[in-house]
Write a protein that holds these residues in place. Sequence first.
Motif, mmCIF file in Angstrom:
data_model
loop_
_atom_site.group_PDB
_atom_site.id
_atom_site.type_symbol
_atom_site.label_atom_id
_atom_site.label_comp_id
_atom_site.label_asym_id
_atom_site.label_seq_id
_atom_site.Cartn_x
_atom_site.Cartn_y
_atom_site.Cartn_z
ATOM 1 N N VAL A 243 -43.560 17.543 15.080
ATOM 2 C CA VAL A 243 -43.303 17.165 13.697
ATOM 3 C C VAL A 243 -42.879 15.706 13.659
ATOM 4 N N ARG A 244 -43.665 14.905 12.958
ATOM 5 C CA ARG A 244 -43.322 13.497 12.757
ATOM 6 C C ARG A 244 -42.784 13.326 11.349
ATOM 7 N N LEU A 245 -41.694 12.574 11.238
ATOM 8 C CA LEU A 245 -41.059 12.381 9.946
ATOM 9 C C LEU A 245 -41.603 11.151 9.232
ATOM 10 N N LEU A 246 -41.850 11.309 7.951
ATOM 11 C CA LEU A 246 -42.215 10.202 7.072
ATOM 12 C C LEU A 246 -40.934 9.585 6.503
ATOM 13 N N PRO A 247 -41.040 8.467 5.779
ATOM 14 C CA PRO A 247 -39.836 7.897 5.158
ATOM 15 C C PRO A 247 -39.168 8.873 4.202
ATOM 16 N N LYS A 248 -37.851 8.759 4.098
ATOM 17 C CA LYS A 248 -37.079 9.634 3.211
ATOM 18 C C LYS A 248 -37.067 9.056 1.798
ATOM 19 N N PHE A 249 -37.247 9.940 0.803
ATOM 20 C CA PHE A 249 -37.193 9.544 -0.606
ATOM 21 C C PHE A 249 -36.336 10.546 -1.382
ATOM 22 N N SER A 250 -35.892 10.097 -2.536
ATOM 23 C CA SER A 250 -35.189 10.990 -3.457
ATOM 24 C C SER A 250 -36.197 11.607 -4.407
ATOM 25 N N ASP A 251 -36.159 12.937 -4.556
ATOM 26 C CA ASP A 251 -36.992 13.559 -5.569
ATOM 27 C C ASP A 251 -36.151 13.806 -6.825
ATOM 28 N N VAL A 252 -36.815 14.134 -7.911
ATOM 29 C CA VAL A 252 -36.148 14.239 -9.205
ATOM 30 C C VAL A 252 -35.918 15.707 -9.533
ATOM 31 N N ASP A 253 -34.691 16.147 -9.353
ATOM 32 C CA ASP A 253 -34.302 17.496 -9.743
ATOM 33 C C ASP A 253 -33.302 17.472 -10.898
ATOM 34 N N THR A 254 -32.336 16.554 -10.825
ATOM 35 C CA THR A 254 -31.287 16.455 -11.829
ATOM 36 C C THR A 254 -31.426 15.149 -12.598
ATOM 37 N N PHE A 255 -30.629 15.022 -13.685
ATOM 38 C CA PHE A 255 -30.698 13.788 -14.447
ATOM 39 C C PHE A 255 -30.167 12.598 -13.644
ATOM 40 N N ALA A 256 -29.162 12.837 -12.783
ATOM 41 C CA ALA A 256 -28.682 11.766 -11.913
ATOM 42 C C ALA A 256 -29.803 11.276 -11.000
ATOM 43 N N ASP A 257 -30.601 12.200 -10.469
ATOM 44 C CA ASP A 257 -31.771 11.813 -9.666
ATOM 45 C C ASP A 257 -32.729 10.957 -10.490
ATOM 46 N N ALA A 258 -32.981 11.390 -11.722
ATOM 47 C CA ALA A 258 -33.944 10.700 -12.582
ATOM 48 C C ALA A 258 -33.528 9.262 -12.846
ATOM 49 N N THR A 259 -32.254 9.040 -13.157
ATOM 50 C CA THR A 259 -31.806 7.678 -13.437
ATOM 51 C C THR A 259 -31.859 6.820 -12.173
ATOM 52 N N ARG A 260 -31.538 7.412 -11.022
ATOM 53 C CA ARG A 260 -31.588 6.650 -9.775
ATOM 54 C C ARG A 260 -33.024 6.257 -9.428
ATOM 55 N N VAL A 261 -33.958 7.196 -9.549
ATOM 56 C CA VAL A 261 -35.354 6.895 -9.245
ATOM 57 C C VAL A 261 -35.926 5.895 -10.244
ATOM 58 N N ALA A 262 -35.574 6.030 -11.519
ATOM 59 C CA ALA A 262 -36.074 5.103 -12.536
ATOM 60 C C ALA A 262 -35.611 3.674 -12.274
#
Length: 226
Positions: free
Chosen positions: A185-204
């Motif tokens: 198993v090779r790992l790709l870069p880590k990202f934040s996905d959008v589950d909560t509104f805090a996630d949404a504002t951070r990704v935006a």
Amino acid sequence: MSPCATTLLVIAKAPIAGFAKTRLTPPLTPREAARVAAAALLDTLDSVLRSEVTHRVVAFTGDLSAAECSHELARELAKFEVIPQRGAGFGARLANAHADAARFGAPVLQIGMDTPQIGPDVLTSAANQLVDDEAALLGPAEDGGWWALGLPTPQPARVLVDVPMSTDRTGELTGNALQHCGYRVRLLPKFSDVDTFADATRVAAQSTGRFAATIHELSDRGLVLR
């Protein structure tokens, strides 16, 4: 540059109020949450269309005619091979989608509609890694899940049926299950996905496109809690 011989698979659901992105409510209303989901899906489809791969597939569920941005989504989805999601439980639907998408050509790189900040350069790089190496690829998410899964063949996707989804150990358990099947198993870069509104504002704040514009619009109009 010739396209990478990979199928890029998107797992998507119709952005319908009360059906998509329900964890964004509150502070969003169900329809606002569905608007955000539509924007995220449109950005994801755009990135996939601009990626250097040979096949593009969307495994879709839900009534598109009842979705936010239904006409624009229908226009974009017409550029993809669209297949229905099938199976009881999310893990089974993921496994079946890998099997169905592989008919268009293996290997398969699967993503969701929760990481609208990921552009075609990241997806193309991952697709090339999948072709060049017999290892499985796993893209870890900040919450302990994963945003991408790349498999040389669809058979190991069956392990997803028994992996608990939407937990802070989903990524770890998925990687362990693949290793038990004999895959590196090779790992790709880590990202934040959008589950909560805090996630949404951070990704935006870290991205551009329809998703970021939608979050900024809602915030500017005072439609969400700050």
